[in-house]
Design a protein around this motif. Structure first.
Motif, PDB file in Angstrom:
ATOM      1  N   LEU A  12       0.834  -1.192   0.000  1.00  0.00           N
ATOM      2  CA  LEU A  12       0.000   0.000   0.000  1.00  0.00           C
ATOM      3  C   LEU A  12       0.872   1.246   0.000  1.00  0.00           C
ATOM      4  O   LEU A  12       1.912   1.274   0.627  1.00  0.00           O
ATOM      5  CB  LEU A  12      -0.901   0.034   1.232  1.00  0.00           C
ATOM      6  N   SER A  13       0.414   2.249  -0.699  1.00  0.00           N
ATOM      7  CA  SER A  13       1.089   3.540  -0.707  1.00  0.00           C
ATOM      8  C   SER A  13       0.175   4.527  -0.001  1.00  0.00           C
ATOM      9  O   SER A  13      -0.957   4.738  -0.418  1.00  0.00           O
ATOM     10  CB  SER A  13       1.347   3.982  -2.152  1.00  0.00           C
ATOM     11  N   LEU A  14       0.674   5.112   1.081  1.00  0.00           N
ATOM     12  CA  LEU A  14      -0.149   6.023   1.862  1.00  0.00           C
ATOM     13  C   LEU A  14       0.288   7.462   1.636  1.00  0.00           C
ATOM     14  O   LEU A  14       1.461   7.761   1.529  1.00  0.00           O
ATOM     15  CB  LEU A  14      -0.047   5.685   3.342  1.00  0.00           C
ATOM     16  N   PRO A  58      -5.178  13.688  -3.681  1.00  0.00           N
ATOM     17  CA  PRO A  58      -4.746  12.497  -4.416  1.00  0.00           C
ATOM     18  C   PRO A  58      -4.020  12.922  -5.692  1.00  0.00           C
ATOM     19  O   PRO A  58      -4.272  14.005  -6.228  1.00  0.00           O
ATOM     20  CB  PRO A  58      -6.049  11.762  -4.736  1.00  0.00           C
ATOM     21  N   PRO A  59      -3.108  12.098  -6.176  1.00  0.00           N
ATOM     22  CA  PRO A  59      -2.389  12.453  -7.404  1.00  0.00           C
ATOM     23  C   PRO A  59      -3.358  12.536  -8.587  1.00  0.00           C
ATOM     24  O   PRO A  59      -4.363  11.829  -8.635  1.00  0.00           O
ATOM     25  CB  PRO A  59      -1.394  11.315  -7.589  1.00  0.00           C
ATOM     26  N   LEU A  60      -3.048  13.429  -9.528  1.00  0.00           N
ATOM     27  CA  LEU A  60      -3.893  13.584 -10.712  1.00  0.00           C
ATOM     28  C   LEU A  60      -3.702  12.416 -11.664  1.00  0.00           C
ATOM     29  O   LEU A  60      -2.595  11.878 -11.789  1.00  0.00           O
ATOM     30  CB  LEU A  60      -3.533  14.870 -11.460  1.00  0.00           C
ATOM     31  N   ARG A  61      -4.772  12.052 -12.346  1.00  0.00           N
ATOM     32  CA  ARG A  61      -4.653  11.083 -13.442  1.00  0.00           C
ATOM     33  C   ARG A  61      -3.819  11.741 -14.534  1.00  0.00           C
ATOM     34  O   ARG A  61      -3.727  12.974 -14.604  1.00  0.00           O
ATOM     35  CB  ARG A  61      -6.034  10.730 -13.996  1.00  0.00           C
TER      36      ARG A  61
END
Length: 49
Positions: A12-14, A21-24
């Motif tokens: 998991l990356s927290l 959250p990172p952008l697509r």
């Protein structure tokens, strides 16, 4: 046969609490294009406040 300690586990990356959250990839490209267009317009027309 050797088994690794992480066999069968999911990594998991927290993110920090409250972090966006990172952008697509497509959203990041669209954002960059919008910022470039806004900068270009501001340079052409001047900044109005």
């Amino acid at each position: 046969m050797s088994t690794s300690p992480s066999a069968g586990r999911t990594e998991l990356s927290l993110s920090p609490v409250g972090a966006a959250p990172p952008l697509r990839a497509d959203a990041a490209r669209n954002r960059a294009r919008l910022l470039e267009a806004a900068a270009r317009l501001a340079a052409e027309r001047g900044r109005r406040t």
